[in-house]
Enzyme design. Structure first.
Site, short mmCIF file in Angstrom:
data_model
loop_
_atom_site.label_atom_id
_atom_site.label_comp_id
_atom_site.label_asym_id
_atom_site.label_seq_id
_atom_site.Cartn_x
_atom_site.Cartn_y
_atom_site.Cartn_z
N GLY A 104 -2.38 4.13 3.00
CA GLY A 104 -3.28 4.04 1.85
C GLY A 104 -4.11 2.77 1.85
O GLY A 104 -4.58 2.34 0.80
N SER A 161 0.85 -1.20 0.00
CA SER A 161 0.00 0.00 0.00
C SER A 161 0.88 1.23 0.00
O SER A 161 2.02 1.20 0.46
CB SER A 161 -0.89 0.02 1.25
OG SER A 161 -0.13 0.38 2.39
N ASP A 162 0.35 2.34 -0.50
CA ASP A 162 1.01 3.61 -0.23
C ASP A 162 0.85 3.87 1.28
O ASP A 162 0.05 3.22 1.95
CB ASP A 162 0.40 4.73 -1.08
CG ASP A 162 1.38 5.89 -1.26
OD1 ASP A 162 2.32 6.03 -0.45
OD2 ASP A 162 1.20 6.67 -2.23
N TRP A 163 1.62 4.80 1.80
CA TRP A 163 1.65 5.00 3.25
C TRP A 163 0.28 5.44 3.77
O TRP A 163 -0.25 6.46 3.33
CB TRP A 163 2.76 6.00 3.62
CG TRP A 163 4.05 5.33 3.96
CD1 TRP A 163 4.83 5.58 5.06
CD2 TRP A 163 4.73 4.29 3.23
NE1 TRP A 163 5.93 4.74 5.06
CE2 TRP A 163 5.90 3.94 3.96
CE3 TRP A 163 4.47 3.58 2.06
CZ2 TRP A 163 6.79 2.95 3.55
CZ3 TRP A 163 5.35 2.59 1.64
CH2 TRP A 163 6.49 2.29 2.39
#
Ligand SMILES: *[C@@H]1O[C@H](CO)[C@@H](O)[C@H](O)[C@H]1NC(C)=O
Ligand SMILES: *[C@@H]1O[C@H](CO)[C@@H](O)[C@H](O)[C@H]1NC(C)=O
Ligand SMILES: *[C@@H]1O[C@H](CO)[C@@H](O)[C@H](O)[C@H]1NC(C)=O
Ligand SMILES: *[C@@H]1O[C@H](CO)[C@@H](O)[C@H](O)[C@H]1NC(C)=O
Ligand SMILES: *[C@@H]1O[C@H](CO)[C@@H](O)[C@H](O)[C@H]1NC(C)=O
Ligand SMILES: *[C@@H]1O[C@H](CO)[C@@H](O)[C@H](O)[C@H]1NC(C)=O
Ligand SMILES: *[C@@H]1O[C@H](CO)[C@@H](O)[C@H](O)[C@H]1NC(C)=O
Ligand SMILES: *[C@@H]1O[C@H](CO)[C@@H](O)[C@H](O)[C@H]1NC(C)=O
Ligand SMILES: *[C@@H]1O[C@H](CO)[C@@H](O)[C@H](O)[C@H]1NC(C)=O
Ligand SMILES: *[C@@H]1O[C@H](CO)[C@@H](O)[C@H](O)[C@H]1NC(C)=O
Ligand SMILES: *[C@@H]1O[C@H](CO)[C@@H](O)[C@H](O)[C@H]1NC(C)=O
Ligand SMILES: *[C@@H]1O[C@H](CO)[C@@H](O)[C@H](O)[C@H]1NC(C)=O
Length: 772
Positions: free
Chosen positions: A288, A284-286
């Site tokens: 996210g 995941s993005d941070w």
């Protein structure tokens, strides 16, 4: 929940009315319905069938998984606070160490003794695959040297749909073929050094406003794109990275068709893990990740930077059957296999990471990368205007230097985490943060030093015997003139951009006035523009006193040296614009930032109604004359092009790839098979050795398809008078369109047009290919 749902249908109903013609639909009830993601479940379980390296890595991964408890498996799917920007969970009992994840795509961020490389958009402007590879390899060496397992890059999301997009500079180009070439070569370069590359952000991360949920407002913007557009434009460059072996992919923050990308089963289970045969893991993005069970089942494998919705909840979810243990094992296997396939179990250095409180022996990983950085800096510099032989400079004795972008910032550079730089106008406040070498946010690099243009010009002028002289005024908007005896006036301006906001305008008044004020009294005014992307130049481009203009990009730490090698003519410019420079902002058409900050929409919608028609594809369709077209750039030399030769390589020309052939990492193997070679001879007819960048564009016989699409390029070094033959190989993918009914890449029957030119509009030769 109920309120939300009716709100969505209301919004959708409203949109349909205005959008359906743009899609080419005449019957509104046949309009593709947004808000629905075709469900694709379960996540394909990989086993390394792509090749023997992946197979061996999976065997090892599963033999370890067999020894792991449920809690231990869950532990490695989540992040922990630790040494690095991201740290995966470990299993001390079995000797599984945390993996260290770090930014940025153009150099390790926030560290000491690391290099600041040119940004993605700058390496794209070189149109040079070999430099792209070397760039990736040098980055890989630095990541490895610091003991970082996972590099968070390269970037093709954003692609550059919106001209004002805040992160376009981190990505490569608004053209998916050029972006794809870079994604493939950079990924290979990074991974050849044993570091896991993480192509990001998958997918449709095309604007910054409302990219994440906003407290009190609502959900993140939804990027709504149709299936063909997703395949031919946005997923396309990721194909190259996955084909090159990318062992990790990062999801985006946004919603796609109203479903967050980290829980979008069509994107992750479908496109990435089925069609593209991805063997690696999705991170995941941070922050996210937005749900637990849904993201696990849609194909997310690792959450960062903490437990997110997993941790103990994932353990429970596996226990009560909401997430299968097969899925959990697959998450873990993908991550461990990535680690093994890159050989990180063999003598990988431990993380050597900066900490503000702990003095430690910092490993210097810069090696001799500065010379590559300087070379790429020069190769990605685009000359767009040059009259009266203004450039190259010929033994200049007296130069005037103007503008805030000539010098490093007067404010201290002591913060290890981020280098400012650039002239900021977006929020109405103006600061002079010095010459632009990198952009802002997590994609910014951390230079060990910055060679400013002014420093490098001083080096040149003082190397002469006797030395020349300089006058300067960096911060005035209307500098006091010292023009009379000067050989030239150099004006330095820039256009800054950063993660977390988009640009509002593509120009700024202060800088435009500065150029015109200098030109008012200086008939040899040379403009150097460091720019995070598209920057309009109408305010002064036709000023006869503006004799030369360089788009000098986002060049990294060796900025000044890159520039002076072009100004003094050691390097003939061969950079080409990786985007279109319009005459006015409205020429870019419908792709615009949906400004959620002024909208109270709980569910902001961004419809990619223009489909395939962004950047030059749009300008070509609408017959809009740009100021400088995609692929444009001048040289100090001149070239002539011969005739095109086409050879049929005898490959299979079936309409679709054979469904019996197994999909491997990178998709159906036939997609990458060369079907035709197109050759052309090229002669340097000018006085000096120089690179030329011939570009091949294809016209596909399919209604509703852009008239020309880039499908080949080569940066060729030619000595004065020399002739070389350039060969472009066209693959099945290069000639295919995405068939939405067949759900496969399709080669059409008919006549394909082939043109070779020096830009997307300057055509030199053409030919046809007929497929019966
Ligand atoms: C529009 O499409 C719908 C669904 O396919 C169909 O039922 C309807 O007859 C079509 N209307 C027209 C005017 O073609
Ligand atoms: C998004 O919706 C469009 C239109 O219905 C569809 O073609 C496309 O496949 C969808 N993509 C995803 C990832 O949901
Ligand atoms: C490995 O995975 C591929 C692709 O999912 C599948 O076709 C194949 O049957 C699997 N092989 C084994 C031995 O499980
Ligand atoms: C989970 O990972 C953390 C961080 O690396 C570690 O401290 C902890 O011991 C791990 N837990 C288990 C059960 O292995
Ligand atoms: C489970 O998720 C909830 C939020 O839904 C969170 O508050 C809680 O801390 C999570 N528990 C664990 C063990 O991660
Ligand atoms: C299973 O566990 C998860 C995580 O605690 C929980 O959110 C979910 O509601 C549970 N499902 C069932 C059917 O109990
Ligand atoms: C520019 O410098 C000012 C101080 O002069 C600082 O407040 C600002 O954050 C800097 N901007 C960037 C983008 O670094
Ligand atoms: C969005 O709207 C706000 C408020 O009017 C404005 O300040 C901002 O510049 C806008 N952003 C963009 C990208 O248009
Ligand atoms: C141009 O030079 C003249 C004479 O030196 C000066 O008066 C004038 O202000 C200058 N113009 C600009 C725009 O700097
Ligand atoms: C060009 O420069 C000359 C001085 O060298 C000046 O007289 C003239 O007005 C300038 N022209 C423009 C368009 O600024
Ligand atoms: C086609 O071109 C490639 C280079 O792009 C070359 O390696 C290959 O040998 C060529 N094939 C033929 C049959 O000429
Ligand atoms: C192809 O070349 C011919 C002959 O030079 C020319 O007439 C024609 O306009 C060219 N077509 C394209 C699409 O460039």
């Amino acid at each position: 929940m109920k309120v939300y749902r009716s709100l969505v249908s209301l919004l959708l109903a409203l949109e349909s009315c205005s959008a359906y013609n743009a899609w080419g639909y005449t019957n509104q009830s046949e309009l593709p319905y947004y808000g629905q993601v075709p469900p694709v479940y379960p996540t394909p379980v990989r086993n390394g069938s792509s090749n023997s390296e992946w197979a061996a890595a999976y065997t090892r991964a599963y033999s370890l998984i067999a020894q792991m408890t449920l809690e231990e498996k869950v532990n490695v799917t989540r992040g922990f606070t630790g040494t690095c920007v991201g740290n995966s969970g470990s299993v001390p009992r079995l000797g599984i160490n945390p993996l260290c994840l770090a930014d940025a795509p153009d150099g390790i961020r926030g560290q000491e003794f690391v290099s600041s490389f040119p940004a993605g958009i700058h390496i794209a402007a070189t149109f040079d695959r070999d430099l792209m590879y070397q760039y990736g390899a040098a980055l890989g060496e630095e990541y490895r040297g610091k003991g970082i397992n996972i590099a968070l890059g390269p970037v093709a999301g954003p692609l550059g749909r919106v001209a004002t997009g805040g992160r376009n500079w981190e990505g490569l180009s608004a053209d998916p073929y050029l972006a794809g070439a870079g994604m493939g070569m950079i990924t290979k370069g990074i991974q050849d050094k044993g570091v896991i590359a993480t192509p990001k952000h998958f997918l449709l991360n095309e604007q910054e406003w409302r990219r994440r949920p906003t407290l009190g407002l609502g959900e993140a913007v939804s990027s709504n794109a149709d299936d063909r557009t997703i395949h031919e434009m946005y997923a396309f460059p990721f194909m190259d990275a996955i084909k090159a072996g990318a062992a990790s992919v990062m999801s985006s923050y946004q919603r796609i068709n109203n479903s967050y990308s980290s829980q979008n089963s069509k994107l992750l289970n479908g496109i990435l893990k089925t069609e593209l045969g991805f063997e690696g893991f999705v991170v995941s993005d941070w922050d996210g990740q937005y749900t637990g069970i849904a993201s696990a089942n849609a194909g997310l494998d690792l959450v960062m930077p903490d437990a997110g919705f997993w941790g103990g909840n994932l353990t429970d979810a596996v226990r009560n059957g909401s997430v299968s243990e097969v899925r959990l094992n697959d998450m873990v296997a993908r991550q461990l296999a990535a680690f093994y396939v890159l050989g990180q179990d063999r003598s990988y250095p431990p993380p050597s990471i900066y900490s503000s409180t702990q003095k430690h022996l910092a490993v210097n990983v810069q090696s001799n990368h500065k010379s590559l950085i300087a070379e790429i800096g020069a190769a990605g510099t685009v000359l767009v205007k040059n009259v009266n032989n203004a450039l190259p400079l010929r033994n200049p004795q007296f130069l005037n230097i103007y503008g805030y972008d000539a010098q490093t910032s007067p404010s201290p550079w002591s913060n290890p985490s981020r280098y400012g730089g650039g002239y900021e106008v977006n929020f109405g406040w103006k600061t002079f943060n010095g010459t632009l070498v990198t952009g802002g946010g997590s994609g910014g690099s951390t230079p060990p030093y910055v060679v400013s243009p002014f420093q490098a010009i001083q080096e040149r002028m003082t190397a002469q015997n006797p030395p020349g002289m300089l006058r300067w005024d960096f911060y005035s908007g209307n500098p006091s003139p010292a023009y009379v005896n000067a050989d030239a006036c150099l004006v330095f301006i820039n256009a800054y951009a950063s993660e977390s906001f988009d640009r509002v305008i593509l120009t700024d008044e202060f800088s435009d006035d500065l150029v015109n004020n200098v030109a008012a009294n200086c008939s040899n005014t040379i403009v150097v523009l460091h720019s995070t992307g598209i920057r309009l130049v109408e305010a002064w481009i036709d000023n006869p006193n503006v004799t030369a203009v360089l788009f000098a990009g986002v060049p990294g730490q060796e900025s000044g040296h890159s520039l002076t090698s072009v100004l003094w003519g050691e390097v003939s410019p061969s950079g080409r614009l990786p985007y279109t420079v319009a005459k006015q902002q409205s020429d870019y058409g419908s792709p615009e930032v949906v400004n959620g900050s002024v909208s109270l929409d709980a569910f902001p919608q961004s419809n990619f109604a223009e489909g395939l028609f962004i950047d030059y594809r749009h300008f070509d369709r609408e017959s809009i004359t740009p100021r400088f077209e995609f692929g444009f750039g001048l040289s100090y030399s001149t070239f002539s092009y011969g005739k095109i030769g086409v050879s049929d390589l005898g490959g299979n020309l079936n309409e679709f790839p054979d469904p019996q052939v197994p999909i491997v990492q990178g998709g159906h193997p036939w997609l990458w098979q060369a079907l035709y070679n197109v050759s052309i001879s090229l002669t340097n007819t000018g006085p000096q050795d120089a690179h030329e960048v011939p570009q091949l564009y294809v016209t596909v016989p399919e209604p509703g398809t852009p008239v020309r699409q880039l499908r080949g390029f080569e940066r060729v070094l030619l000595k004065a008078g020399e002739t070389k033959t350039v060969v472009f190989s066209l693959t099945r993918r290069d000639l295919s369109v995405w068939g939405v009914v067949a759900q496969d890449w399709k080669i059409n029957r008919g006549t394909y047009g082939i043109v070779v030119g020096s830009s997307s509009r300057n055509m030199k030769a053409n030919a046809t290919i007929h497929i019966a």
